[in-house]
Design a protein around this motif. Sequence first.
Motif, mmCIF file in Angstrom:
data_model
loop_
_atom_site.group_PDB
_atom_site.id
_atom_site.type_symbol
_atom_site.label_atom_id
_atom_site.label_comp_id
_atom_site.label_asym_id
_atom_site.label_seq_id
_atom_site.Cartn_x
_atom_site.Cartn_y
_atom_site.Cartn_z
ATOM 1 N N GLY A 178 12.785 8.104 -8.714
ATOM 2 C CA GLY A 178 11.571 7.312 -8.831
ATOM 3 C C GLY A 178 11.522 6.520 -10.117
ATOM 4 N N ARG A 179 11.937 7.148 -11.206
ATOM 5 C CA ARG A 179 11.881 6.463 -12.492
ATOM 6 C C ARG A 179 12.800 5.249 -12.515
ATOM 7 N NH1 ARG A 179 12.838 9.869 -17.891
ATOM 8 N NH2 ARG A 179 14.652 10.553 -16.693
ATOM 9 N N ALA A 180 14.010 5.386 -11.988
ATOM 10 C CA ALA A 180 14.946 4.263 -11.987
ATOM 11 C C ALA A 180 14.437 3.125 -11.116
ATOM 12 C CB ALA A 180 16.319 4.731 -11.507
ATOM 13 N N ILE A 181 13.870 3.461 -9.954
ATOM 14 C CA ILE A 181 13.366 2.409 -9.062
ATOM 15 C C ILE A 181 12.157 1.728 -9.679
ATOM 16 C CG2 ILE A 181 12.427 1.931 -6.774
ATOM 17 C CD1 ILE A 181 14.053 4.319 -5.745
ATOM 18 N N LEU A 182 11.245 2.497 -10.276
ATOM 19 C CA LEU A 182 10.071 1.911 -10.908
ATOM 20 C C LEU A 182 10.455 1.026 -12.090
ATOM 21 C CD1 LEU A 182 7.702 4.999 -10.749
ATOM 22 C CD2 LEU A 182 7.345 2.828 -9.570
ATOM 23 N N ASP A 183 11.508 1.389 -12.804
ATOM 24 C CA ASP A 183 11.993 0.525 -13.885
ATOM 25 C C ASP A 183 12.430 -0.825 -13.337
ATOM 26 O OD1 ASP A 183 11.486 2.447 -15.767
ATOM 27 O OD2 ASP A 183 13.573 3.093 -15.986
ATOM 28 N N LEU A 197 1.633 -6.693 -5.923
ATOM 29 C CA LEU A 197 0.766 -5.636 -6.448
ATOM 30 C C LEU A 197 0.939 -4.406 -5.574
ATOM 31 C CD1 LEU A 197 -1.595 -4.505 -8.183
ATOM 32 C CD2 LEU A 197 -3.153 -5.551 -6.515
ATOM 33 N N MET A 198 1.321 -3.295 -6.189
ATOM 34 C CA MET A 198 1.490 -2.038 -5.460
ATOM 35 C C MET A 198 0.326 -1.112 -5.806
ATOM 36 S SD MET A 198 4.632 0.699 -5.603
ATOM 37 C CE MET A 198 5.713 -0.347 -4.655
ATOM 38 N N LEU A 199 -0.346 -0.619 -4.786
ATOM 39 C CA LEU A 199 -1.508 0.243 -4.958
ATOM 40 C C LEU A 199 -1.168 1.654 -4.499
ATOM 41 C CD1 LEU A 199 -4.142 -2.258 -3.543
ATOM 42 C CD2 LEU A 199 -3.695 -1.755 -5.948
ATOM 43 N N GLU A 200 -1.369 2.629 -5.376
ATOM 44 C CA GLU A 200 -1.032 4.027 -5.099
ATOM 45 C C GLU A 200 -2.260 4.895 -5.304
ATOM 46 O OE1 GLU A 200 0.059 7.590 -4.324
ATOM 47 O OE2 GLU A 200 1.509 5.969 -3.952
ATOM 48 N N GLN A 201 -2.588 5.713 -4.297
ATOM 49 C CA GLN A 201 -3.792 6.542 -4.403
ATOM 50 C C GLN A 201 -3.608 7.730 -5.339
ATOM 51 O OE1 GLN A 201 -4.458 9.825 -2.737
ATOM 52 N NE2 GLN A 201 -2.250 10.097 -2.422
ATOM 53 N N HIS A 202 -2.363 8.168 -5.559
ATOM 54 C CA HIS A 202 -2.095 9.298 -6.434
ATOM 55 C C HIS A 202 -2.080 8.822 -7.890
ATOM 56 C CE1 HIS A 202 -0.958 13.265 -7.422
ATOM 57 N NE2 HIS A 202 0.348 13.119 -7.464
ATOM 58 N N PRO A 246 2.933 7.303 -9.445
ATOM 59 C CA PRO A 246 3.660 6.582 -8.396
ATOM 60 C C PRO A 246 5.014 7.218 -8.127
ATOM 61 C CG PRO A 246 3.779 5.380 -10.461
ATOM 62 C CD PRO A 246 2.871 6.551 -10.711
ATOM 63 N N GLY A 247 5.601 6.863 -6.999
ATOM 64 C CA GLY A 247 6.932 7.366 -6.663
ATOM 65 C C GLY A 247 6.991 8.170 -5.390
ATOM 66 N N GLY A 248 5.828 8.429 -4.765
ATOM 67 C CA GLY A 248 5.835 9.148 -3.493
ATOM 68 C C GLY A 248 6.463 10.519 -3.615
ATOM 69 N N MET A 249 7.368 10.825 -2.674
ATOM 70 C CA MET A 249 7.968 12.159 -2.642
ATOM 71 C C MET A 249 9.068 12.352 -3.685
ATOM 72 S SD MET A 249 6.067 13.519 -0.439
ATOM 73 C CE MET A 249 6.748 15.039 0.186
ATOM 74 N N THR A 250 9.288 11.349 -4.557
ATOM 75 C CA THR A 250 10.159 11.580 -5.714
ATOM 76 C C THR A 250 9.381 12.208 -6.867
ATOM 77 O OG1 THR A 250 9.777 9.406 -6.729
ATOM 78 C CG2 THR A 250 11.523 9.552 -5.069
ATOM 79 N N HIS A 251 8.086 12.385 -6.670
ATOM 80 C CA HIS A 251 7.233 12.966 -7.715
ATOM 81 C C HIS A 251 7.616 14.421 -7.973
ATOM 82 C CE1 HIS A 251 3.712 14.092 -9.992
ATOM 83 N NE2 HIS A 251 3.331 14.951 -9.073
ATOM 84 N N GLU A 252 7.523 14.824 -9.219
ATOM 85 C CA GLU A 252 7.702 16.219 -9.612
ATOM 86 C C GLU A 252 6.443 16.709 -10.316
ATOM 87 O OE1 GLU A 252 11.158 17.178 -11.881
ATOM 88 O OE2 GLU A 252 12.465 15.863 -10.724
ATOM 89 N N ILE A 279 0.860 -1.189 0.000
ATOM 90 C CA ILE A 279 0.000 0.000 0.000
ATOM 91 C C ILE A 279 0.891 1.232 0.000
ATOM 92 C CG2 ILE A 279 -1.889 1.179 1.160
ATOM 93 C CD1 ILE A 279 -2.438 -1.431 2.678
ATOM 94 N N GLY A 280 0.858 1.986 -1.070
ATOM 95 C CA GLY A 280 1.678 3.193 -1.180
ATOM 96 C C GLY A 280 2.932 2.937 -1.980
ATOM 97 N N SER A 281 3.299 3.916 -2.818
ATOM 98 C CA SER A 281 4.463 3.740 -3.699
ATOM 99 C C SER A 281 5.572 4.731 -3.389
ATOM 100 C CB SER A 281 4.031 3.887 -5.164
ATOM 101 O OG SER A 281 3.618 5.220 -5.430
ATOM 102 N N GLY A 282 5.686 5.120 -2.114
ATOM 103 C CA GLY A 282 6.825 5.933 -1.723
ATOM 104 C C GLY A 282 8.093 5.094 -1.672
ATOM 105 N N MET A 283 9.174 5.680 -1.189
ATOM 106 C CA MET A 283 10.449 4.984 -1.174
ATOM 107 C C MET A 283 10.379 3.673 -0.397
ATOM 108 S SD MET A 283 12.682 6.554 -3.035
ATOM 109 C CE MET A 283 14.230 5.873 -2.431
ATOM 110 N N GLY A 284 9.697 3.690 0.758
ATOM 111 C CA GLY A 284 9.589 2.468 1.549
ATOM 112 C C GLY A 284 8.787 1.402 0.842
ATOM 113 N N GLY A 285 7.686 1.796 0.204
ATOM 114 C CA GLY A 285 6.859 0.839 -0.515
ATOM 115 C C GLY A 285 7.576 0.265 -1.721
#
Length: 894
Positions: A230-235, A36-41, A44-50, A14-20
Amino acid sequence: MALIPDERVDVVVIGSGMGGMTAARLLAEFGGKRVLMLEQHYTPGGMTHEFTREGRYHFGTGVHYLTAGPGPILNYLTDGRVQFHRLPDDFDVLHFPGFEFAVPASEAAFRARLKARFPHEADAVDRFFAAARKAARGLTARNLVSSAAPAIRAAGLPVIELLYPDTFRTIADVAARHFRDPALRAIVSARWGLFGPPPATSSFGGHAMIALQAFMGGATHPVGGPKALGRAILDGLERFGVVVRPRQRVHEITVEAGRATGVGVEDRATGSRYRVSAPCIVSAVGARNTASLLGPDHGASWERELAKLPKEVATILLFVGLDRSPARLGLDGANHWFMPDIDDDQGISRPLGEGILFVSFSSMNNPSARWHTVEVMQFVDPAIFRPWLGTEQGARPEDYSALKAQVTTRLIDRLDRQWPGFRAGVAFAELATPLSFMTYQNSVDGAFYGLATSAARLRSPIARCRTDVKGLYLSGQDAWGPGIEAAPWGGIMAANAALSWRQAGRMWRAIRSPPAPADPSAPWRGHMRVSQVEPLTPSARRIRFEPLRGGELPFRFRAGQYVKLELPIAGDMVERAYSISSAPGERHFFEITVKREEHGLGSTFLHRELAAGEALRLNAPLGDFTLDLQRDLGSGHLLLIAGGVGITPIVSMLAAAAHAGHRGRITLLASFRSEAEILFAEEIGAFAKRLPGLDAAIFVTAPEAAWQGPRARIDREALRPHVRDVVRVHLCGPAAMMQATIGALTELGVPRDAIHTEAFVSSRSRTTRIETAQVIALAAAAAGIDDFRIRLRGGADFACRPGQTILAAANAAHVPFGQSCGEGACGRCRARVLSGPFVTDGQALFSAEEIAAGHVLACQTLPKGDLQIAAPGAPDDADQRSPDASPSRTARRP
């Protein structure tokens, strides 16, 4: 995306921040879990979002600076793909009433600077930093013991507090125990805004770990901005099969017989609800949010424990776009902290716009930033904004908007007093409040640091990765500590608790292992700096790229290869490919040559906007339009044919041949529209002196009267004298020229598989294909057709959604299909349509006869009905020569 009413997976995050993201990666990689990662925003990427404003100003939401170097955890999660720019050595400047202090990038320098300023307390400075090192070790011990099984935790925590008492004391308490001078106390207690509440509340362990230890090697900022992280981690998550689903709000964690069994989810895009069953739930949305997801049987006990903890500090955050560099005000990229009182616990109570500020200049520390931005943060009590709780974003009362406008003016005026002229450079300003963070980050009361870093938190049974619900784990900041670099540790500890001991052992060995050396011949992705821009003709310019920090290139390329550039166009990133025109033997830079096209997005940007000193993200080297002189040619005759800027990969081949001392026969035929457009004339002349077998001819199709060379196109008659004994042909140029040349060469007896090609791809072709796809989709919908069927003779039968290309449909159906560029340049996805209606583009790689026989590129072909196709190597197509036996690439993208 079709949602399954009752889905089943191994792990829900639950949540796609750094910890998730960390927990998801490790559980998928080392546990082999279906995650399965669920993100309300929506992103995804939490506080890496721009986010972007006015199409040019890019703002990070939570990453302002990081410790020096990525560290093993971030390096592992990003697969070493993120570069970091170092801030000035004096990276944090503290402004107190009547004096300033700059924090240097080493503990030794920090101590020396404090001793020089407060010589009467020199010995106390050394004792204080020794205590800080011990308190930081104590915090690590506390976090590890808290993550252990309940029996170990119960027995170990009292021992940890006994051995490391300063870890559990407040910052103010420890500072007072060591120093008498209030100014000295203020300096060593400052920068608590990196992790939580002010000195009277925050534990010294967190302050010691972050402010007094982690940053003592200096500070950095990710090149490309926070989104690069965020992009590198999501990749990486995609590579390990993690499914990331945005716009999904979890409204319930179901618990049966004391064990978590799944989650209830609302799809925010449609409003529909569904359930996902899983034996392992990782919550990366904070302890308070997690408690609200549990039913009363378990949530009530959590709420009682959470009520014992102090409330968190929130922030207002002003995003400022400038029309000039802050360097004009004497700024160098360091962060600035403004304390209106020497006692920070009084300073935080000041009115909005007048309290403690943190000011960062991220754009100065991001070489890829093209427009300058500033982030101004004030730490506030979230209770100030309670009158507007429950109001919706975009529809809040006028008094809320009026308050934001007043505070914005107050903050800008305050910075203008500090740096006269600041206000004059402000072109954009937008204020975010705790309500903004509640809306976009689902932060409790807008506090994005999680649970307050107090001694009560360190003793709490809630702030840990293991919970009292079997199968439910906490990740992120509340499981370890606050901040973008601490949150992954929460993910690591959650994964460690959920994995078997063998799996966890593999995880720890992998994280601790040094990264494998990069293969210099493998494609590299990262930022490089434009060091030189040189006009060659009225419509072409040569652009040189060098590593950000100088030195050798991080990759080695072969003549004929290309680079993909990410270009910031119209507020978005557009990828374009360009041939490398420089010699492959050059190790410190590479060059591309770009012709300005009237409707070309990429070439327009590179000609009108790009300047030396800027940095672009790129991927290189790519493509197989290459030549091994010994293996592919030997002593045979090489024919090189170029049209216009198609000369760029060819000139690199000539440079490679000259460097190798090649003495065989080479013929170069290059065509240009006018004398003014001739490229590399001097270089070709120089190669002629170094290559005894080189015969070069320049054709001009619309010459001036004084032109002495050939005055025609490179047609069959022009080719005829040069095809005898040809072993290999390399051809690059515009579509019409290439089609005609391929046909002429085959008519003259040159074997088709000896002709190697690369094509230009126009942005107009892409636009036309998109428009055509829309027409096909609308027509199919009107006819009630959901899918076309594509039958690959001798192979699979798969569906194709109207408006999809053959290649996109094959990939969606997991049908193997040769591919590389995906844009109609390389020829790897060549196929032959045996029956059925279609429209296609990208036919520069085929002769007219091949086009008539149904040869197409799958990435450029849109079915208009059911198709039967054959790909190279299929039994029915064995006698059909492919347009290019080796993959090629985009020579130039307008």
